[in-house]
Design a protein around this motif. Structure first.
Motif, short mmCIF file in Angstrom:
data_model
loop_
_atom_site.label_atom_id
_atom_site.label_comp_id
_atom_site.label_asym_id
_atom_site.label_seq_id
_atom_site.Cartn_x
_atom_site.Cartn_y
_atom_site.Cartn_z
N GLU A 173 -46.49 -39.40 -61.81
CA GLU A 173 -47.88 -39.23 -62.24
C GLU A 173 -47.94 -38.53 -63.60
OE1 GLU A 173 -49.76 -37.00 -59.21
OE2 GLU A 173 -49.65 -38.61 -57.70
N GLY A 174 -48.90 -38.94 -64.41
CA GLY A 174 -49.14 -38.30 -65.70
C GLY A 174 -48.02 -38.48 -66.69
N GLY A 175 -47.34 -39.62 -66.63
CA GLY A 175 -46.25 -39.89 -67.58
C GLY A 175 -44.96 -39.20 -67.23
N SER A 176 -44.84 -38.70 -66.03
CA SER A 176 -43.59 -38.04 -65.63
C SER A 176 -42.61 -39.06 -65.06
CB SER A 176 -43.88 -36.95 -64.59
OG SER A 176 -44.43 -37.53 -63.40
N LEU A 177 -41.36 -38.58 -64.85
CA LEU A 177 -40.31 -39.41 -64.25
C LEU A 177 -39.81 -38.73 -62.99
CD1 LEU A 177 -38.04 -40.53 -67.26
CD2 LEU A 177 -39.64 -41.94 -65.94
N VAL A 178 -39.44 -39.54 -62.02
CA VAL A 178 -38.79 -39.05 -60.80
C VAL A 178 -37.35 -39.55 -60.84
CG1 VAL A 178 -38.78 -39.07 -58.30
CG2 VAL A 178 -40.97 -39.08 -59.54
N VAL A 179 -36.42 -38.60 -60.98
CA VAL A 179 -34.99 -38.94 -61.09
C VAL A 179 -34.28 -38.34 -59.89
CG1 VAL A 179 -32.92 -38.79 -62.51
CG2 VAL A 179 -35.19 -38.87 -63.60
N ASP A 180 -33.74 -39.23 -59.04
CA ASP A 180 -33.05 -38.80 -57.81
C ASP A 180 -33.94 -37.86 -56.98
OD1 ASP A 180 -30.81 -40.33 -58.16
OD2 ASP A 180 -29.53 -38.71 -58.88
N GLY A 181 -35.22 -38.17 -56.97
CA GLY A 181 -36.14 -37.37 -56.16
C GLY A 181 -36.65 -36.13 -56.84
N ARG A 182 -36.26 -35.87 -58.10
CA ARG A 182 -36.72 -34.68 -58.81
C ARG A 182 -37.66 -35.11 -59.93
NH1 ARG A 182 -32.97 -29.63 -60.83
NH2 ARG A 182 -34.71 -28.28 -61.49
N ARG A 183 -38.82 -34.41 -60.05
CA ARG A 183 -39.84 -34.77 -61.03
C ARG A 183 -39.55 -34.09 -62.36
NH1 ARG A 183 -44.89 -32.73 -62.58
NH2 ARG A 183 -46.41 -34.36 -63.15
N LEU A 184 -39.55 -34.89 -63.46
CA LEU A 184 -39.32 -34.39 -64.83
C LEU A 184 -40.53 -34.78 -65.69
CD1 LEU A 184 -35.58 -35.52 -65.41
CD2 LEU A 184 -36.41 -33.33 -64.48
N THR A 185 -40.90 -33.84 -66.56
CA THR A 185 -41.98 -34.10 -67.51
C THR A 185 -41.41 -34.31 -68.90
OG1 THR A 185 -42.29 -31.72 -67.91
CG2 THR A 185 -43.60 -32.73 -66.16
N GLY A 186 -42.17 -35.07 -69.76
CA GLY A 186 -41.69 -35.39 -71.09
C GLY A 186 -41.85 -34.22 -72.07
N PRO A 187 -41.19 -34.34 -73.19
CA PRO A 187 -40.28 -35.43 -73.59
C PRO A 187 -38.93 -35.35 -72.85
CG PRO A 187 -40.32 -33.75 -75.29
CD PRO A 187 -41.31 -33.31 -74.26
N PHE A 188 -38.24 -36.49 -72.79
CA PHE A 188 -36.97 -36.58 -72.06
C PHE A 188 -35.80 -36.67 -73.04
CE2 PHE A 188 -40.34 -39.03 -69.85
CZ PHE A 188 -40.59 -38.15 -68.81
N THR A 189 -34.71 -36.02 -72.68
CA THR A 189 -33.52 -36.04 -73.53
C THR A 189 -32.30 -36.37 -72.66
OG1 THR A 189 -34.45 -34.37 -75.01
CG2 THR A 189 -32.07 -34.73 -75.10
N ILE A 190 -31.57 -37.39 -73.09
CA ILE A 190 -30.32 -37.77 -72.41
C ILE A 190 -29.16 -37.24 -73.24
CG2 ILE A 190 -28.84 -39.67 -71.66
CD1 ILE A 190 -31.31 -41.34 -71.18
N THR A 191 -28.33 -36.42 -72.63
CA THR A 191 -27.11 -35.93 -73.28
C THR A 191 -25.94 -36.73 -72.71
OG1 THR A 191 -28.07 -33.71 -73.43
CG2 THR A 191 -25.68 -33.92 -73.72
N VAL A 192 -25.18 -37.37 -73.59
CA VAL A 192 -24.14 -38.29 -73.16
C VAL A 192 -22.84 -37.97 -73.90
CG1 VAL A 192 -24.97 -39.98 -74.84
CG2 VAL A 192 -23.47 -40.72 -72.97
N ILE A 193 -21.70 -38.12 -73.21
CA ILE A 193 -20.38 -37.90 -73.80
C ILE A 193 -19.68 -39.25 -73.91
CG2 ILE A 193 -18.11 -36.82 -73.45
CD1 ILE A 193 -19.50 -34.57 -71.98
N GLY A 194 -19.16 -39.53 -75.08
CA GLY A 194 -18.46 -40.78 -75.35
C GLY A 194 -18.26 -40.95 -76.84
N ASP A 195 -17.92 -42.18 -77.25
CA ASP A 195 -17.73 -42.45 -78.68
C ASP A 195 -19.10 -42.56 -79.35
OD1 ASP A 195 -16.64 -43.10 -81.12
OD2 ASP A 195 -16.47 -45.23 -80.67
N PRO A 196 -19.45 -41.64 -80.26
CA PRO A 196 -20.81 -41.65 -80.83
C PRO A 196 -21.15 -42.93 -81.58
CG PRO A 196 -19.71 -39.55 -81.26
CD PRO A 196 -18.68 -40.47 -80.73
#
Length: 318
Positions: free
Chosen positions: A245-268
């Motif tokens: 609701e309200g532009g939020s995300l549900v990830v694995d059952g947990r509610r997150l509000t924006g803005p969203f940031t993905i931190t990733v490890i690998g070859d940039p």
């Protein structure tokens, strides 16, 4: 007959001893009587043979009697025992060798008897016997290969502390890799920080899922997503995304509000290229009026952990 004639007849040069006359055989032949003396013994010119030394424990046989060799040997054995010589004893090794030889002979006899009396072998054709021999040879080759493999494994296991330490290090490394992939261990390394900023439309769960799949395809090894309220969720293979609701995300059952940031490890460089392909994630978010900001990180840190998954149905194949 004169005295000189008598000396000539005897041929010895000595007078004939007095006594009764003994008949002699034909000329040149020995006297056939058993008690006749040897002519050479009567001659003083014949060499005298020395008699063997008498054994004190063995009685000398009477003249004309036969010597009992067994009694003489027994007498000598008694003398040796009286002198303290130890009797001959059979060693335990000799007894064991004799027993093994007897057992081997018995086994060979039984085997030959059973083979010779086996009607199946006698009735088997030559082609079948050749095939059986070939199968036995093939089985022997396989067994020898198995023995060689087992001996090699045994040698590696007994190679010492260095081999055990190498095996322990390899197991630890594999456990760490699986822990990072499963999300149960934190990770650190070069990577990216991908920030989603919403425009006229909120960032949908499908756009975030597309970004995660593109990053995985580009070789991402560990990821996590965090919201504006600093709540963070580790992203693993079973992670799901739903619109809230309200532009939020549900990830694995947990509610997150924006803005969203993905931190990733690998070859940039590889991951940046995957996000910027034509019609990709960057183009999709930009088309919705939003913005996707990609920043390189020399030491990206993925610290959120995922609880271990308890498997109910899947089992490893042994």
């Amino acid at each position: 007959m004169s005295s000189s004639d008598e000396h000539t007849e005897t041929g010895t040069g000595w007078p004939q001893p007095a006594g009764p006359e003994r008949p002699s055989g034909p000329a040149g032949e020995p006297d056939p009587r058993p008690d006749a003396p040897d002519p050479d013994e009567l001659s003083p010119l014949a060499p005298q043979r020395s008699a063997p030394a008498a054994d004190p424990d063995v009685a000398e046989p009477d003249e004309g009697a036969t010597v009992d060799l067994s009694r003489a040997a027994g007498a000598r054995g008694s003398a040796a025992e009286a002198a303290g010589s130890p009797p001959r004893r059979v060693s335990s090794a000799g007894v064991m060798i004799s027993a093994l030889l007897a057992l081997l002979g018995f086994t060979l006899v039984v085997q030959l008897k059973s083979t010779s009396t086996d009607p199946t072998v006698a009735a088997t054709r030559q082609e079948d016997l050749v095939r059986i021999l070939y199968d036995l040879n093939s089985r022997e080759v396989r067994l020898r290969q198995d023995i060689a493999a087992l001996e090699e494994s045994q040698r590696q296991l007994r190679s010492g502390e260095q081999g055990r330490q190498a095996a322990l290090d390899e197991a630890t490394r594999r456990a760490d890799e699986l822990g990072i992939l499963a999300g149960t261990l934190p990770a650190k390394g070069p990577g990216l920080a991908v920030r989603f900023e919403a425009g006229e439309k909120p960032i949908s769960a499908s756009r975030v899922l597309d970004a995660v799949q593109e990053l995985r395809g580009a070789g991402a090894e560990a990821m996590q997503i965090s919201g504006g309220d600093r709540a963070t969720v580790r992203i693993i293979a079973s992670t799901y995304f739903l619109d809230g609701e309200g532009g939020s995300l549900v990830v694995d059952g947990r509610r997150l509000t924006g803005p969203f940031t993905i931190t990733v490890i690998g070859d940039p460089a590889t991951m940046r290229t995957a996000l910027n392909i034509p019609g990709g994630v960057v183009a999709s978010v930009t088309g919705d009026g939003g913005k996707l900001i990609v920043e390189d990180r020399e030491a990206a840190e993925v610290s959120a952990l995922h609880a271990p998954i308890k498997l109910e149905h899947a089992r490893p194949v042994s």
